[in-house]
Design a protein around this motif. Structure first.
Motif, PDB file in Angstrom:
ATOM      1  N   LEU A  96     -35.046  30.833  65.079  1.00  0.00           N
ATOM      2  CA  LEU A  96     -35.661  29.956  64.105  1.00  0.00           C
ATOM      3  C   LEU A  96     -36.551  28.918  64.776  1.00  0.00           C
ATOM      4  O   LEU A  96     -37.606  28.589  64.251  1.00  0.00           O
ATOM      5  CB  LEU A  96     -34.587  29.257  63.263  1.00  0.00           C
ATOM      6  N   PRO A 120     -41.011  30.089  64.474  1.00  0.00           N
ATOM      7  CA  PRO A 120     -41.020  29.572  63.103  1.00  0.00           C
ATOM      8  C   PRO A 120     -42.015  30.276  62.182  1.00  0.00           C
ATOM      9  O   PRO A 120     -41.921  30.141  60.961  1.00  0.00           O
ATOM     10  CB  PRO A 120     -41.388  28.097  63.284  1.00  0.00           C
ATOM     11  N   LEU A 154     -38.968  35.295  58.080  1.00  0.00           N
ATOM     12  CA  LEU A 154     -38.135  34.122  58.323  1.00  0.00           C
ATOM     13  C   LEU A 154     -37.107  33.922  57.212  1.00  0.00           C
ATOM     14  O   LEU A 154     -35.984  33.486  57.470  1.00  0.00           O
ATOM     15  CB  LEU A 154     -39.008  32.877  58.483  1.00  0.00           C
TER      16      LEU A 154
END
Length: 85
Positions: free
Chosen positions: A1, A5, A10
């Motif tokens: 994460l 990013p 995600l």
């Protein structure tokens, strides 16, 4: 994460981490990730799951049935979801 990013999936990573945290009893951290999915990923396929997790938490811990019902109703917005039933 943190390192990636901008990863295109995600929302999937957030969902998996939230699920694991929930299983480990780390509810606050898990719920924050479910809320992030709802806030940051309007097209995510994990939105109904996030709403369900929030509904279950409110229902089972705060016993705030009205707030839980709001979240359960959001789940019903996704007829294609396995949770729709």
């Amino acid at each position: 994460l943190e390192k990636h990013p901008d990863f295109e999936r995600l929302d999937f990573v957030l969902y998996m981490k939230a699920f694991v945290l929930l299983e480990r009893g780390q509810d606050d951290a898990s719920l924050a990730l479910f809320q992030r999915i709802l806030r940051d990923f309007p097209e995510s396929r994990f939105r109904p799951d996030a709403h369900m997790a929030l509904a279950e938490h409110v229902f089972n811990t705060a016993y705030d049935y009205r707030a839980a019902l709001v979240e359960y109703d959001h789940v019903l917005e996704y007829e294609e979801s396995e949770l729709y039933d």
